[in-house]
Motif scaffolding. Structure first.
Motif, PDB file in Angstrom:
ATOM      1  N   ASP A  50       0.918  -1.281  -0.107  1.00 51.75           N
ATOM      2  CA  ASP A  50      -0.358   0.191   0.238  1.00 51.75           C
ATOM      3  C   ASP A  50       1.029   1.113  -0.055  1.00 51.75           C
ATOM      4  OD1 ASP A  50      -2.108  -1.540  -0.318  1.00 51.75           O
ATOM      5  OD2 ASP A  50      -2.222  -0.929   2.097  1.00 51.75           O
ATOM      6  N   ILE A  52       1.149   6.087  -0.919  1.00 54.23           N
ATOM      7  CA  ILE A  52       0.306   7.215  -1.278  1.00 54.23           C
ATOM      8  C   ILE A  52       1.451   7.944  -2.064  1.00 54.23           C
ATOM      9  CG2 ILE A  52       0.385   9.544  -0.174  1.00 54.23           C
ATOM     10  CD1 ILE A  52      -0.534   7.963   2.625  1.00 54.23           C
ATOM     11  N   GLU A  54       2.154  11.403  -4.367  1.00 57.73           N
ATOM     12  CA  GLU A  54       2.455  12.342  -4.126  1.00 57.73           C
ATOM     13  C   GLU A  54       2.914  13.505  -5.476  1.00 57.73           C
ATOM     14  OE1 GLU A  54       0.684  14.481   0.266  1.00 57.73           O
ATOM     15  OE2 GLU A  54       3.023  13.227   0.147  1.00 57.73           O
ATOM     16  N   ARG A 119      -2.435  13.906  -4.542  1.00 59.86           N
ATOM     17  CA  ARG A 119      -2.800  12.938  -4.587  1.00 59.86           C
ATOM     18  C   ARG A 119      -3.160  11.282  -4.458  1.00 59.86           C
ATOM     19  NH1 ARG A 119      -1.994  13.444   2.426  1.00 59.86           N
ATOM     20  NH2 ARG A 119      -1.508  10.371   3.516  1.00 59.86           N
ATOM     21  N   GLU A 121      -3.848   7.255  -2.749  1.00 64.97           N
ATOM     22  CA  GLU A 121      -3.662   6.837  -1.367  1.00 64.97           C
ATOM     23  C   GLU A 121      -4.062   5.500  -1.804  1.00 64.97           C
ATOM     24  OE1 GLU A 121      -4.073   5.760   3.358  1.00 64.97           O
ATOM     25  OE2 GLU A 121      -4.431   8.103   2.143  1.00 64.97           O
ATOM     26  N   ARG A 122      -3.382   4.402  -1.492  1.00 72.05           N
ATOM     27  CA  ARG A 122      -3.512   3.035  -2.066  1.00 72.05           C
ATOM     28  C   ARG A 122      -3.723   1.825  -1.304  1.00 72.05           C
ATOM     29  NH1 ARG A 122      -0.056  -2.267  -3.968  1.00 72.05           N
ATOM     30  NH2 ARG A 122      -2.263  -3.907  -4.892  1.00 72.05           N
ATOM     31  N   ARG A 123      -5.347   1.756  -0.678  1.00 72.20           N
ATOM     32  CA  ARG A 123      -5.325   0.366   0.761  1.00 72.20           C
ATOM     33  C   ARG A 123      -5.737  -0.288   0.354  1.00 72.20           C
ATOM     34  NH1 ARG A 123      -2.651   2.602   5.865  1.00 72.20           N
ATOM     35  NH2 ARG A 123      -2.677   5.391   5.592  1.00 72.20           N
ATOM     36  N   HIS A 128      -7.512   6.383  -2.941  1.00 73.64           N
ATOM     37  CA  HIS A 128      -7.997   7.109  -2.676  1.00 73.64           C
ATOM     38  C   HIS A 128      -7.746   8.515  -3.864  1.00 73.64           C
ATOM     39  CE1 HIS A 128     -10.058   5.987   1.147  1.00 73.64           C
ATOM     40  NE2 HIS A 128      -9.167   4.781   0.762  1.00 73.64           N
TER      41      HIS A 128
END
Length: 179
Positions: A50, A52, A54, A119, A121-123, A128
């Motif tokens: 996972d 982030i 940017e 940004r 974000e991968r979870r 996101h």
């Protein structure tokens, strides 16, 4: 990092990457237009974690659909790109999510900033998407998307000129943080 469809003209100095996009480049699959394009420029690294990602982006946008931003790619049929897309003289905050077919969402930036800070974000399978909002001095989410959770994903910066003859794109402070 490595290139998928390396542009003929690009440079990197410190925390800045400058690209002159090639004409008639794009990432798109089928929906509405009926064609597949996998010719855009994508400078990426691979991760199984996972993360982030940017970056700050800007472009000398001039032709329909000129675009810069971040991209996450599992393969040619499963990917997400987000950033600025230039439509009818307006910079738009844009996201394309592709699962065999591309979808497209956009919001006009009536007062575009000098740089747009993105940004992603991968979870696991949740992606996101957010942009830096000066009005709140923080990130504002604008899309939550699904992307299958393969063992590895490619993530990095992308740009393209689907209709035009190319333009100058600038990326600053790109970073990938594993979480």
């Amino acid at each position: 990092m490595q290139w998928f469809n390396e542009p003929a003209q690009w440079s990197q100095a410190g925390n800045q990457i400058n690209v002159t996009t090639a004409p008639k480049t794009d990432f798109w699959r089928i929906t509405h237009y009926g064609f597949i394009r996998d010719s855009g420029h994508f400078f990426f690294e691979t991760t199984a974690s996972d993360f982030i990602a940017e970056v700050k982006i800007r472009g000398q946008y001039q032709d329909l659909y000129d675009q810069t931003g971040l991209m996450i790619r599992a393969d040619e049929k499963h990917w997400i790109k987000t950033g600025i897309e230039y439509v009818e003289g307006v910079q738009n905050l844009s996201a394309v999510v592709t699962h065999d077919y591309s979808d497209w969402s956009m919001t006009p930036l009536t007062d575009p900033p000098a740089f747009l800070q993105l940004r992603v974000e991968r979870r696991k399978e949740a992606i996101h998407l957010a942009y830096w909002n000066n009005a709140v001095s923080g990130y504002t989410p604008f899309r939550l998307a699904y992307l299958a959770h393969p063992s590895e994903l490619q993530v990095g910066i992308m740009c393209a000129s689907p209709e035009g003859n190319g333009f100058e794109a600038t990326f600053e402070d790109y970073r990938l943080t594993l979480i």
